[in-house]
Enzyme design. Structure first.
Site, short mmCIF file in Angstrom:
data_model
loop_
_atom_site.label_atom_id
_atom_site.label_comp_id
_atom_site.label_asym_id
_atom_site.label_seq_id
_atom_site.Cartn_x
_atom_site.Cartn_y
_atom_site.Cartn_z
N ASN A 17 0.83 -1.21 0.00
CA ASN A 17 0.00 0.00 0.00
C ASN A 17 0.86 1.26 0.00
OD1 ASN A 17 -3.05 -0.50 0.14
ND2 ASN A 17 -2.22 -2.05 1.52
N ASN A 102 -6.74 5.19 7.75
CA ASN A 102 -6.33 3.78 7.76
C ASN A 102 -7.00 3.05 6.60
OD1 ASN A 102 -5.27 1.26 8.89
ND2 ASN A 102 -7.36 0.83 9.55
N HIS A 104 -8.48 -0.66 5.60
CA HIS A 104 -8.86 -1.94 6.20
C HIS A 104 -9.40 -2.86 5.10
CE1 HIS A 104 -10.13 -4.73 9.27
NE2 HIS A 104 -11.24 -4.90 8.58
N ASP A 145 -11.15 0.59 13.94
CA ASP A 145 -11.90 0.57 12.67
C ASP A 145 -13.25 1.28 12.77
OD1 ASP A 145 -9.88 -0.90 11.34
OD2 ASP A 145 -10.67 -2.77 12.12
C1 GRF Z 1 -3.37 -4.64 3.85
O1 GRF Z 1 -4.25 -5.68 3.54
C2 GRF Z 1 -4.08 -3.58 4.62
O2 GRF Z 1 -5.40 -3.41 4.26
C3 GRF Z 1 -4.01 -4.11 6.01
O3 GRF Z 1 -2.73 -4.72 6.11
C4 GRF Z 1 -2.29 -5.11 4.81
C5 GRF Z 1 -0.96 -4.46 4.57
O4 GRF Z 1 -0.34 -4.86 3.40
N1 GRF Z 1 -4.30 -3.07 6.97
P1 GRF Z 1 0.92 -4.08 2.84
O5 GRF Z 1 1.98 -4.02 3.93
O6 GRF Z 1 0.49 -2.70 2.43
O7 GRF Z 1 1.40 -4.88 1.67
#
Ligand code: GRF
Length: 195
Positions: A17, A102, A104, A145
């Site tokens: 992300n 955040n 989720h 959340d």
């Molecule tokens: C993602 O699925 C995010 O939604 C969750 O943790 C995961 C993180 O993945 N909160 P990355 O480290 O961004 O690959």
């Protein structure tokens, strides 16, 4: 021209992300903000390498007090939790009220709250048997959340999905699209003094 909103991205793991936000900065999807710091509570997180190879400063979190001080020193205006697996205290949340978002990996209010993180979220969705899941970007308040929703996107669950397969689809079809979009929108609002 308005100054870019200074963003800290907080991570614990692989940082796909984070990568999506970096890519969106490069491609011009994000123009109102700029990641100036990546914070991890895990020294070995691969996300830190992604930051370093993109010339972004990194910081390993020790205490929350020290982190608050660091974020203030750096003039951080928006904190983005992108796979950050530690629950933040009310003191931290108060210090950055309406300035923390955040991502989720489900459609809140389904499969969220305490204990619903990482692969567990997808296991919960598969176990329940829902046919649609997705991702949510939301403001962070003291309820895990529980803050106001900014964006949501639905993703189909297919026969034979494993938690891993579903996690990947939710990332590709929802998370990596929604998070950069939300970062741009909230950065722009902060820049214009609207929030
Ligand atoms: C993602 O699925 C995010 O939604 C969750 O943790 C995961 C993180 O993945 N909160 P990355 O480290 O961004 O690959």
């Amino acid at each position: 021209m308005l100054k870019k909103t200074r963003i800290a991205v907080m991570v614990s793991g692989g940082g796909t992300n984070l990568q999506a936000i970096i890519d969106a900065q490069k491609s011009g999807i994000i123009t109102s903000g700029e990641i100036t710091l990546v914070v991890s509570n895990k020294p070995g997180a691969y996300a830190l390498e992604r930051a370093a190879s993109n010339g972004i400063d990194t910081y390993i979190m020790d205490t929350e007090e020290a982190l608050i001080e660091k974020l203030r020193e750096e003039g951080i205006q928006l904190v983005v939790l992108a796979g950050f697996l530690k629950i933040l205290s009310p003191t931290f949340i108060k210090a950055f009220e309406n300035r923390i978002i955040n991502i989720h990996p489900s459609l809140i209010p389904s499969f969220c709250g305490k204990g619903a993180y990482g692969l567990h979220v997808h296991e919960m969705a598969l176990e329940y048997g829902v046919k649609v899941t997705g991702a949510t970007v939301h403001f962070v308040n003291e309820i895990p959340d529980g803050g106001a929703i900014i964006y949501q996107k639905a993703v189909e669950i297919l026969d034979g999905d494993t938690p891993e397969v579903l996690q990947k689809r939710v990332m590709e079809e929802a998370e990596w699209i929604l998070l950069p979009r939300a970062v741009e929108e909230i950065s722009a609002k902060i820049g214009r003094g609207e929030i």
